[in-house]
Design a protein around this motif. Structure first.
Motif, PDB file in Angstrom:
ATOM      1  N   PRO A  29       0.833  -1.203   0.000  1.00  0.00           N
ATOM      2  CA  PRO A  29       0.000   0.000   0.000  1.00  0.00           C
ATOM      3  C   PRO A  29       0.875   1.264   0.000  1.00  0.00           C
ATOM      4  O   PRO A  29       1.971   1.291   0.539  1.00  0.00           O
ATOM      5  N   CYS A  30       0.355   2.273  -0.634  1.00  0.00           N
ATOM      6  CA  CYS A  30       1.077   3.532  -0.752  1.00  0.00           C
ATOM      7  C   CYS A  30       0.769   4.425   0.461  1.00  0.00           C
ATOM      8  O   CYS A  30      -0.398   4.648   0.784  1.00  0.00           O
ATOM      9  N   PRO A  31       1.791   4.966   1.088  1.00  0.00           N
ATOM     10  CA  PRO A  31       1.550   5.799   2.260  1.00  0.00           C
ATOM     11  C   PRO A  31       1.110   7.225   1.911  1.00  0.00           C
ATOM     12  O   PRO A  31       0.724   7.977   2.793  1.00  0.00           O
ATOM     13  N   TYR A  32       1.140   7.582   0.654  1.00  0.00           N
ATOM     14  CA  TYR A  32       0.809   8.949   0.246  1.00  0.00           C
ATOM     15  C   TYR A  32      -0.683   9.075  -0.018  1.00  0.00           C
ATOM     16  O   TYR A  32      -1.366   8.115  -0.370  1.00  0.00           O
ATOM     17  N   THR A  33      -1.200  10.308   0.083  1.00  0.00           N
ATOM     18  CA  THR A  33      -2.643  10.514  -0.042  1.00  0.00           C
ATOM     19  C   THR A  33      -3.010  11.517  -1.122  1.00  0.00           C
ATOM     20  O   THR A  33      -4.173  11.876  -1.239  1.00  0.00           O
ATOM     21  N   SER A  34      -2.076  11.955  -1.934  1.00  0.00           N
ATOM     22  CA  SER A  34      -2.415  12.948  -2.960  1.00  0.00           C
ATOM     23  C   SER A  34      -3.243  12.292  -4.067  1.00  0.00           C
ATOM     24  O   SER A  34      -3.381  11.067  -4.145  1.00  0.00           O
ATOM     25  N   GLN A  35      -3.783  13.116  -4.930  1.00  0.00           N
ATOM     26  CA  GLN A  35      -4.667  12.645  -6.006  1.00  0.00           C
ATOM     27  C   GLN A  35      -3.943  11.689  -6.958  1.00  0.00           C
ATOM     28  O   GLN A  35      -4.548  10.773  -7.492  1.00  0.00           O
TER      29      GLN A  35
END
Length: 92
Positions: A29-35
């Motif tokens: 899973p990717c820890p980033y939350t940007s679009q």
């Protein structure tokens, strides 16, 4: 070359690649939350499917070309044997 077999091999490996893409998105899973990082599972699946299509089709094309080349080599070898055997019969 058998185009149907090449297409079938490409589609099968595309499905496998898409499955690997889904699994990779779930496992890492990717820890980033940007679009840009939204819907990574779909993006990984598309990349996996395209990679699978290219790899599977290429592999099958190489296999088909190798079979054709082997058949041509066998034909030339048989032709060469026939020529040599007819020359040997004339010399006796």
């Amino acid at each position: 070359m058998n185009a149907r077999l090449i297409a079938f091999s490409g589609f099968v490996t595309a499905f496998v690649g898409a499955g690997i893409g889904f699994i990779a998105a779930d496992l890492f899973p990717c820890p980033y939350t940007s679009q840009m990082y939204k819907d990574l599972d779909q993006k990984y699946a598309i990349v996996g499917a395209v990679a699978g299509l290219v790899i599977g089709s290429s592999q099958e094309m190489i296999r088909e070309l190798k079979q054709e080349r082997d058949a041509e080599e066998d034909l030339l070898r048989d032709f060469n044997k026939a020529i040599h055997s007819s020359r040997n019969k004339k010399n006796y």
